[in-house]
Design a protein around this motif. Structure first.
Motif, PDB file in Angstrom:
ATOM      1  N   UNK A  89      -6.010  -2.169  10.692  1.00  0.00           N
ATOM      2  CA  UNK A  89      -5.241  -1.198  11.484  1.00  0.00           C
ATOM      3  C   UNK A  89      -3.760  -1.279  11.136  1.00  0.00           C
ATOM      4  N   UNK A  90      -3.257  -2.487  10.930  1.00  0.00           N
ATOM      5  CA  UNK A  90      -1.855  -2.661  10.549  1.00  0.00           C
ATOM      6  C   UNK A  90      -1.587  -2.032   9.184  1.00  0.00           C
ATOM      7  N   UNK A  91      -2.496  -2.226   8.241  1.00  0.00           N
ATOM      8  CA  UNK A  91      -2.339  -1.642   6.902  1.00  0.00           C
ATOM      9  C   UNK A  91      -2.337  -0.117   6.979  1.00  0.00           C
ATOM     10  N   UNK A  92      -3.211   0.450   7.785  1.00  0.00           N
ATOM     11  CA  UNK A  92      -3.252   1.911   7.945  1.00  0.00           C
ATOM     12  C   UNK A  92      -1.948   2.402   8.566  1.00  0.00           C
ATOM     13  N   UNK A  93      -1.476   1.719   9.569  1.00  0.00           N
ATOM     14  CA  UNK A  93      -0.224   2.111  10.220  1.00  0.00           C
ATOM     15  C   UNK A  93       0.953   2.047   9.250  1.00  0.00           C
ATOM     16  N   UNK A 131       0.794  -1.241   0.000  1.00  0.00           N
ATOM     17  CA  UNK A 131       0.000   0.000   0.000  1.00  0.00           C
ATOM     18  C   UNK A 131       0.823   1.285   0.000  1.00  0.00           C
ATOM     19  N   UNK A 132       1.895   1.332   0.761  1.00  0.00           N
ATOM     20  CA  UNK A 132       2.675   2.570   0.852  1.00  0.00           C
ATOM     21  C   UNK A 132       3.261   2.954  -0.504  1.00  0.00           C
TER      22      UNK A 132
END
Length: 63
Positions: free
Chosen positions: A55-59, A19-20
Motif C-alpha cells: 500500500x505504501x509503494x502504491x501511494x 518506483x515513481x
C-alpha cells in the motif's frame, strides 16, 4: 522496424524509493519488487506487513 507500443514491467533492482522514477518513463507499464514481500515476511506469515508495504509503494507511486 520500431516497436512504439512495447511496454515494460521492470522487477529487478527496484527498491521502495524508486518506483515513481521508473513509472515516469512512458514505456514502463508497472513495476514490481521483492521489497514488498521479503523472505522474512513470507517465512513469518506477516501478510499484514506485506499489505502495508505494498500500500505504501502504491501511494508513493501515485503521487
Amino acid at each position: 522496424m520500431p516497436f512504439p507500443h512495447v511496454r515494460f514491467v521492470p522487477t529487478g533492482g527496484i527498491g521502495a524509493d524508486h518506483p515513481a522514477a521508473y513509472l515516469a518513463e512512458p514505456a514502463v507499464l508497472a513495476v514490481g519488487g521483492s521489497w514488498t514481500a521479503t523472505s522474512a515476511h513470507l517465512r513469518q506469515g506477516d501478510y499484514e506487513g506485506i499489505r502495508r508495504l505494498t500500500a505504501d509503494a502504491v501511494e508513493r507511486s501515485s503521487t
